[in-house]
Design a protein around this motif. Structure first.
Motif, mmCIF file in Angstrom:
data_model
loop_
_atom_site.group_PDB
_atom_site.id
_atom_site.type_symbol
_atom_site.label_atom_id
_atom_site.label_comp_id
_atom_site.label_asym_id
_atom_site.label_seq_id
_atom_site.Cartn_x
_atom_site.Cartn_y
_atom_site.Cartn_z
ATOM 1 N N GLU A 83 0.830 -1.214 0.000
ATOM 2 C CA GLU A 83 0.000 0.000 0.000
ATOM 3 C C GLU A 83 0.865 1.264 0.000
ATOM 4 O O GLU A 83 0.516 2.268 -0.619
ATOM 5 N N LYS A 86 2.827 1.257 -3.831
ATOM 6 C CA LYS A 86 2.067 0.568 -4.882
ATOM 7 C C LYS A 86 2.636 0.832 -6.281
ATOM 8 O O LYS A 86 2.721 -0.073 -7.103
ATOM 9 N N TYR A 125 -3.528 -8.594 -5.336
ATOM 10 C CA TYR A 125 -3.787 -7.542 -4.353
ATOM 11 C C TYR A 125 -5.218 -7.053 -4.522
ATOM 12 O O TYR A 125 -5.816 -7.205 -5.591
#
Length: 300
Positions: A83, A86, A125
């Protein structure tokens, strides 16, 4: 098992990647990608790294990561690292989709030894915008080592993290991880460094380098490239062919090793100021280039 045996085992089980003088490789290690918190050493160099990686992708390079790419000692889950960075992982995915990604695990991402862990955490993801899972590194395999083998001369370049020569960080890595999470991560904010890291402990660094050099001497002067200690090394032809690509967490710069046109070179990417005061990211040659063929094994 001794450090010599561990290095030998890594070499024997290495993934073989054929190459020739038209092949291009960039070797980076020790990115220590974190969660973008105060303890994330990579965050300072993220833009430099992204710019360099984009350059190598456009120029047709293979990307080899020699361990400790992800900081999974300070961070429990890969998800928080993904996160935070990314855009980096999406760029690495492009290398993977074109079969140009070769990943090696180090002590800080030793969990990648387990194919099931890799499959569970790195295959896909969750994309909140589309509210669905998206493919990331499908069928990716992490290796302990990679051997680049020249198609014509059979000359080999042995790539591994180097913590095989560091018994604490290889055998007791779980203890190291525990100490970093519980003790050193909170202390990092006060500038107190982890003494178990060879990058921060000069005595340990020298011991690790000596053990790897001994292995090279007993293995026909095989060109060996490692990371782990964060100290760039680039020998002259005739010296022990022990290379180190440095790290991506130097203050305001990253170092790596390029292989191109049958030559090897140590490079640095950093931010430089133009005369008009604007900033730009530049590539600087630190050592080389030297022809790989000049680092001949004894029996050649």
């Amino acid at each position: 098992m001794s450090s010599f045996s561990r290095l030998t085992k890594a070499y024997k089980n290495a993934k073989i990647v054929p190459f020739d003088d038209s092949s291009k490789f960039i070797l980076f290690s020790d990115c220590h990608r974190g969660d973008n918190s105060f303890a994330d050493d990579f965050a300072n160099n993220r833009n430099i790294y992204y710019h360099a990686l984009s350059h190598y992708y456009r120029e047709g390079f293979n990307y080899c990561e020699l361990g400790d790419g992800d900081e999974l000692w300070e961070n429990i889950h890969f998800k928080s690292i993904f996160e935070a960075h990314k855009s980096i992982f999406k760029l690495l995915k492009k290398f993977h989709l074109t079969n140009r990604l070769h990943m090696i695990w180090g002590n800080h991402d030793m969990v990648y030894k387990d194919p099931e862990y890799v499959k569970k955490h790195l295959s896909s993801y969750f994309e909140p915008i589309d509210a669905e899972d998206k493919e990331l590194f499908k069928d990716i395999v992490y290796n302990e080592a990679v051997v680049l083998k020249h198609k014509e001369t059979n000359q080999e370049i042995f790539l591994t993290h180097g913590h095989q020569a560091d018994w604490w960080n290889y055998i007791f890595w779980r203890w190291g991880r525990f100490l970093v999470r519980v003790l050193w991560k909170p202390l990092q904010i006060w500038g107190i460094a982890d003494p178990t890291s060879p990058a921060k402990n000069y005595t340990e660094l020298i011991k690790v380098e000596k053990r790897i050099k001994k292995w090279i001497l007993k293995n026909n002067l095989k060109i060996t490239v490692v990371g782990h200690t964060h100290r760039p090394r680039f020998p002259e032809p005739g010296d022990i062919p022990f290379f180190n690509d440095g790290s991506c967490v130097h203050p305001r710069s990253i170092t790596g090793i390029e292989i191109e046109n049958g030559k090897i070179v140590l490079i640095k990417w950093q931010i430089a100021t133009k005369e008009d005061g604007t900033l730009q990211i530049v590539r600087i040659v630190l050592e080389g280039p030297q022809k790989i063929s000049q680092y001949q094994a004894k029996n050649h």
